[in-house]
Motif scaffolding. Structure first.
Motif, short mmCIF file in Angstrom:
data_model
loop_
_atom_site.label_atom_id
_atom_site.label_comp_id
_atom_site.label_asym_id
_atom_site.label_seq_id
_atom_site.Cartn_x
_atom_site.Cartn_y
_atom_site.Cartn_z
N VAL A 14 0.86 -1.19 0.00
CA VAL A 14 0.00 0.00 0.00
C VAL A 14 0.90 1.24 0.00
CG1 VAL A 14 -1.80 1.26 1.20
CG2 VAL A 14 -1.77 -1.25 1.27
N LEU A 15 0.70 2.08 -1.01
CA LEU A 15 1.52 3.28 -1.13
C LEU A 15 0.72 4.51 -0.69
CD1 LEU A 15 3.18 2.79 -4.65
CD2 LEU A 15 4.10 2.15 -2.41
N ASN A 16 1.47 5.47 -0.27
CA ASN A 16 0.86 6.76 0.04
C ASN A 16 1.41 7.77 -0.97
OD1 ASN A 16 -0.53 8.74 1.39
ND2 ASN A 16 1.23 9.24 2.71
N LEU A 17 0.51 8.31 -1.82
CA LEU A 17 0.96 9.26 -2.83
C LEU A 17 0.54 10.67 -2.41
CD1 LEU A 17 -0.09 7.30 -6.07
CD2 LEU A 17 2.08 7.24 -4.85
N THR A 18 1.51 11.57 -2.38
CA THR A 18 1.21 12.94 -1.94
C THR A 18 1.52 13.91 -3.07
OG1 THR A 18 2.15 12.25 0.16
CG2 THR A 18 1.58 14.57 -0.05
N ASP A 19 0.56 14.77 -3.37
CA ASP A 19 0.84 15.83 -4.33
C ASP A 19 1.61 16.91 -3.57
OD1 ASP A 19 0.84 18.05 -5.97
OD2 ASP A 19 -1.03 17.42 -6.95
N LEU A 20 2.87 17.11 -3.94
CA LEU A 20 3.71 17.99 -3.14
C LEU A 20 3.25 19.45 -3.21
CD1 LEU A 20 7.23 16.43 -3.72
CD2 LEU A 20 5.73 16.18 -1.75
N LYS A 21 2.46 19.79 -4.27
CA LYS A 21 1.97 21.17 -4.36
C LYS A 21 0.81 21.40 -3.43
CE LYS A 21 3.19 21.89 -9.15
NZ LYS A 21 2.48 21.43 -10.35
N THR A 22 -0.13 20.46 -3.42
CA THR A 22 -1.35 20.68 -2.65
C THR A 22 -1.33 19.95 -1.32
OG1 THR A 22 -2.36 18.77 -3.66
CG2 THR A 22 -2.68 20.85 -4.79
N SER A 23 -0.34 19.13 -1.11
CA SER A 23 -0.24 18.27 0.07
C SER A 23 -1.42 17.31 0.21
CB SER A 23 -0.13 19.10 1.37
OG SER A 23 1.05 19.82 1.36
N GLU A 24 -2.08 17.07 -0.90
CA GLU A 24 -3.18 16.13 -0.88
C GLU A 24 -2.62 14.71 -0.95
OE1 GLU A 24 -6.63 15.58 -3.95
OE2 GLU A 24 -6.33 17.72 -3.50
N SER A 25 -3.10 13.80 -0.10
CA SER A 25 -2.58 12.43 -0.08
C SER A 25 -3.66 11.43 -0.46
CB SER A 25 -2.12 12.06 1.33
OG SER A 25 -0.89 12.67 1.59
N LYS A 26 -3.22 10.34 -1.09
CA LYS A 26 -4.18 9.24 -1.22
C LYS A 26 -3.46 7.91 -1.09
CE LYS A 26 -4.18 9.99 -6.16
NZ LYS A 26 -4.89 10.80 -7.11
N ARG A 27 -4.22 6.92 -0.60
CA ARG A 27 -3.67 5.57 -0.46
C ARG A 27 -3.92 4.80 -1.75
NH1 ARG A 27 -3.79 3.22 4.99
NH2 ARG A 27 -4.46 1.30 3.99
N LEU A 28 -2.93 3.99 -2.10
CA LEU A 28 -3.11 3.20 -3.33
C LEU A 28 -2.54 1.81 -3.11
CD1 LEU A 28 -3.91 3.19 -6.35
CD2 LEU A 28 -1.56 3.89 -6.85
N GLN A 29 -3.41 0.81 -3.29
CA GLN A 29 -2.91 -0.58 -3.19
C GLN A 29 -2.42 -1.02 -4.56
OE1 GLN A 29 -5.02 -3.28 -0.87
NE2 GLN A 29 -3.56 -4.89 -1.36
N VAL A 30 -1.15 -1.51 -4.62
CA VAL A 30 -0.62 -1.91 -5.94
C VAL A 30 -0.03 -3.32 -5.86
CG1 VAL A 30 -0.04 0.39 -6.77
CG2 VAL A 30 1.59 -0.84 -5.36
N PRO A 31 -0.23 -4.07 -6.93
CA PRO A 31 0.45 -5.37 -7.01
C PRO A 31 1.91 -5.18 -7.38
CG PRO A 31 -0.90 -5.03 -8.95
CD PRO A 31 -1.08 -3.81 -8.09
N PHE A 32 2.73 -6.20 -7.09
CA PHE A 32 4.16 -6.12 -7.40
C PHE A 32 4.38 -6.39 -8.88
CE2 PHE A 32 8.56 -8.04 -6.90
CZ PHE A 32 9.17 -6.83 -6.56
N ARG A 33 5.14 -5.52 -9.50
CA ARG A 33 5.52 -5.69 -10.91
C ARG A 33 4.35 -5.70 -11.88
NH1 ARG A 33 10.36 -9.76 -9.60
NH2 ARG A 33 11.89 -8.17 -9.14
#
Ligand code: HEM
Lengths: 455, 283
Positions: free
Chosen positions: A281-300
């Protein structure tokens, strides 16, 4: 005789000739040497750098980089089979006929002309002699027959007929092995499948990027274990698996190295293992808006980042990168930008490298799971080959060590008793046969002494 | 602690050298007694080799990694020496000739000298990787090596055959030394006997190897260099048997083929390890 043979007869002779066999043996040996010198299965680039374009063109023309599957190697094997079949069919009737003739009686002149022969005189009548010699012969030989004509006796005895047929069975076994290999290459496949612990797979990947094959059922890895020696080398690894049909467990088994498991004609071998992160599970943050979202990703596996046209893939995982602990290599393809990637360190969310462009990336959670690497094969030809193997070994012993031995006897009446002419031959192990022949001669001569004492 | 067997096995090297020298002496000086001593020493060598191998087996169990002493290069050299001496001594009993002992004993000596004294030879007992834990593997190694040993003995006789042929052709004085060597016809027969025995065992060896490979990773044949070279060796001997049985080749050609065949054996065993790469990197 040779010049009035037709063309097709000559072809037939050629295909039946042992000269061709010797040629094929030599050709198979020589080309196989070539195959061990040129790396098999190397990529075009590797070959180009090793041999240069000219030599590589030749290698490609003759399929030398996959030589043992090339058309001309197959042609050699087919030629060997044809040679074997025609040669055997031609010889078999002659062999059978000579086995029939082997039990024929022969007269005194021919007996004396044979290479191994002896001449014994006994002080009793031919009939008496026959009575004492008959048990000697049947003790040593599996077949013996006698004939009397006007007081003169003749006998023939033999053993080891099967030794004459051994070579035919060897050749049959070679054919069986070739047929088995053919069956395997037509109706079988070789593939592999990596299964994470607790997950199930229903298709396997074919070797050599040749696509996938559905199993027709699911195989689940329930548990994977690996033991190590003190030196750190692996001692044993095993996978506990379940077979599932329509979601129901139908069979469970443990697969170890050297201890495969078969189900519905497919066999699973423990081949490799490894570990791989799952449930990332990744946490992606937009560095301009500081908005974050969680994203579940499979490997490869690339995924779309929801709400954008960007794509993201977790490409690699390292247990310990530098001294920073575990890290993931993440790559992102953003609209109108070159794709870019970075190592994302798990334990240090503020690490300066944890971003791509304006997107900060952190790892919230993941589990490092073992996966087991199973080799999967289906080879309906294996049993034919195994039967060929057994037949080959048995018939080699027969052909090499059982010799066809024969003895002929002719008695004639003389004034002071009986003259025994004896001759024999063997198709191989002549020295051993001569030893046996001399023993028999001795036994017969000794009979005379005991008879004399009786008188 | 694991050294008792290694020590014993390096001592054997000298026993084998002694046997080879006595066979050679018995041959050159035509002394029956020297030949008998050679046979005695060779038997002693075989016994000490056997004890060394068994001890090594026991030691491996004491180390908790018990396995037959057939799993690395060092052990295979020792087992190779054991096989050659065994096959030779059996032939000596069967054919009652001591003049053929020089080559096999010298070969066994070289193998042991290489195993015991070559720098960088790993003589420690090592744990087995999982793929090598198989009874098929044990059968595979034993039969292959007995086959190789018979081929070695055959090629030794082949060399003698050629020397004897040349000497009797040119009638040179050295030929008196050769009088103790059995006659040409017997040599021919002995080459053949050893080759068919070797061919049978090599066939068993290739087959057990195929069965093992099939149970370990699902392919009975994968054309790896060692496999391929054992097939090449097998083909050379098949060629030899057919040319003799069917085309009636005898004598010098058979002697040459027995030497070429053994060169293939040596390449299968050493050359592939050092020059080509593949699955069989351990032995
Ligand atoms: C890989 C293939 C082959 C193998 C392994 C093989 C094996 C053998 C062996 C071991 C023998 C010796 C039997 C003995 O000691 O009595 C033999 C004999 C013989 N082989 Fe083959 N062979 C093969 C192919 C062929 C082919 C293609 C021919 C065809 C011309 C052929 C013709 C013969 C003949 C005529 C004999 C002598 C039979 C006899 O003495 O009764 N072989 N073979």
């Amino acid at each position: 005789m040779g010049h009035n043979k037709t063309f097709s007869e000559r072809i037939h002779d050629f295909l039946a000739s042992v000269r061709l066999t010797l040629f094929i043996f030599g050709a198979l040996a020589a080309t196989s040497i070539l195959g061990t010198l040129i790396p098999q299965g190397a990529t075009t680039e590797q070959r180009l750098s090793q041999y240069g374009p000219k030599l590589n063109a030749l290698i490609e023309l003759l399929d030398l980089a996959d030589m043992y599957h090339s058309w001309w190697f197959q042609v050699l094997l087919i030629l060997l089979s044809i040679n074997l079949i025609i040669c055997s069919l031609r010889r078999l009737p002659k062999t059978l006929k000579s086995l029939e003739a082997a039990r024929r009686l022969i007269g005194p002149t021919r007996v004396q002309k044979m290479q191994t022969n002896t001449d014994i005189r006994l002080a009793c009548t031919p009939a008496e002699t026959q009575r004492v010699i008959a048990p000697l012969l049947s003790k040593r030989f599996s077949y013996s027959s006698w004939r009397e004509e006007n007081g003169a006796w003749q006998a023939v005895a033999e053993k080891g007929r099967i030794g004459r047929l051994g070579a035919y069975f060897i050749h049959l076994s070679v054919l069986l092995i070739l047929v088995g290999a053919l069956l395997g290459s037509i109706f079988g496949f070789k593939g592999f499948v990596n299964i994470n612990e607790k997950e199930a797979k229903s298709t396997v990947q074919l070797r050599g990027e040749k696509g996938t094959v559905p199993l027709g059922f699911e195989i689940r890895c329930d548990k994977f274990t690996v033991d190590f020696y003190d030196t750190g080398a692996p001692k044993e690894f095993r996978s506990d698996v379940s077979i599932l049909e329509q979601g129901k467990i139908v069979q469970q088994a443990a697969i170890r190295v050297n201890d495969p498991f078969s189900y519905k004609g497919m066999t699973f071998y423990q081949s490799t293992y490894g570990s791989q992160p799952t449930g990332i599970v990744l946490n992606l943050t937009d560095l301009k808006t500081s908005e974050s979202k969680r994203l579940q990703v499979p490997f490869r596996q690339a995924v779309n980042i929801p709400g954008t046209k960007n794509r993201l893939v977790v490409m690699d995982f390292a247990q310990n990168i530098g001294t920073f602990g575990p890290a993931f290599f993440v790559a992102m393809a953003q609209e109108n930008k070159e794709p870019a990637g970075t190592w994302v360190v798990v334990k240090e969310p503020d690490f300066h490298g944890n971003k791509i462009g304006n997107t900060g990336i952190g790892v919230i959670e993941y589990v490092n799971r073992f996966y087991t690497g199973l080799q999967v094969t289906k080879d309906p030809g294996v049993w034919v080959i195994y039967i060929g193997f057994i037949l080959m070994l048995l018939s080699m012993i027969i052909a090499m060590y059982i010799s066809h031995r024969r003895i002929w006897l002719v008695f004639s009446s003389e004034s002071k008793g009986t003259r025994v002419l004896m001759a024999g031959n063997a198709n191989k192990h002549i020295l051993a046969f001569e030893r046996e022949f001399n023993q028999l001669t001795q036994e017969i001569s000794d009979l005379d002494l005991s008879e004399n004492e009786h008188d | 602690m694991n050294m008792t067997s290694s020590l014993l096995l390096s001592v054997v090297t000298f026993i084998l050298l002694g046997a080879a020298l006595c066979y050679c002496g018995g041959w050159l000086f035509r002394r029956e007694l020297l030949g008998k001593i050679a046979t005695g020493i060779a038997w002693m060598g075989l016994i000490v080799l056997t004890v060394g191998l068994v001890l090594r087996w026991v030691e491996s169990y004491r180390l908790g990694i018990g396995h037959a002493p057939l799993s690395n290069f060092y052990e295979s050299l020792v087992f190779g020496a054991w096989s050659v001496v065994l096959v030779y001594l059996i032939m000596e009993i069967r054919y009652r000739s001591r003049a053929l002992g020089v080559f096999p004993l010298a070969l066994a000596f070289l193998a042991m000298a290489y195993a015991s004294f070559s720098p960088g030879m790993e003589s420690q007992i090592q744990p087995l990787i999982p793929a090598l834990k198989s009874n098929w593997l044990i059968a595979h190694v034993i039969t292959c090596f007995l086959g190789y040993a018979a081929f070695a003995v055959a090629s030794g006789i082949g060399i003698l055959y050629l020397i004897k042929c040349r000497a009797s052709a040119s009638n040179n004085p050295g030929s008196s030394v050769l009088r103790r060597v059995p006659n040409i016809k017997t040599l021919d027969e002995l080459i053949y006997q050893n080759v068919i025995f070797g061919f049978l065992l090599l066939s068993v060896g290739i087959i057990t190897g195929a069965v093992w490979a099939n149970s370990a990773w699902g392919t009975y044949w994968s054309w790896d260099p060692k496999e391929t070279w054992s097939l090449i060796t097998w083909l050379v001997y098949a060629l030899m048997l057919h040319s003799r049985l069917v085309r009636g080749w005898h004598g010098p050609r058979m002697a040459w083929l027995s030497i070429i065949g053994f060169a293939c054996v040596l390449f299968t065993y050493f050359g592939v390890n050092f020059l080509l790469s593949g699955l069989h990197s351990y032995a």
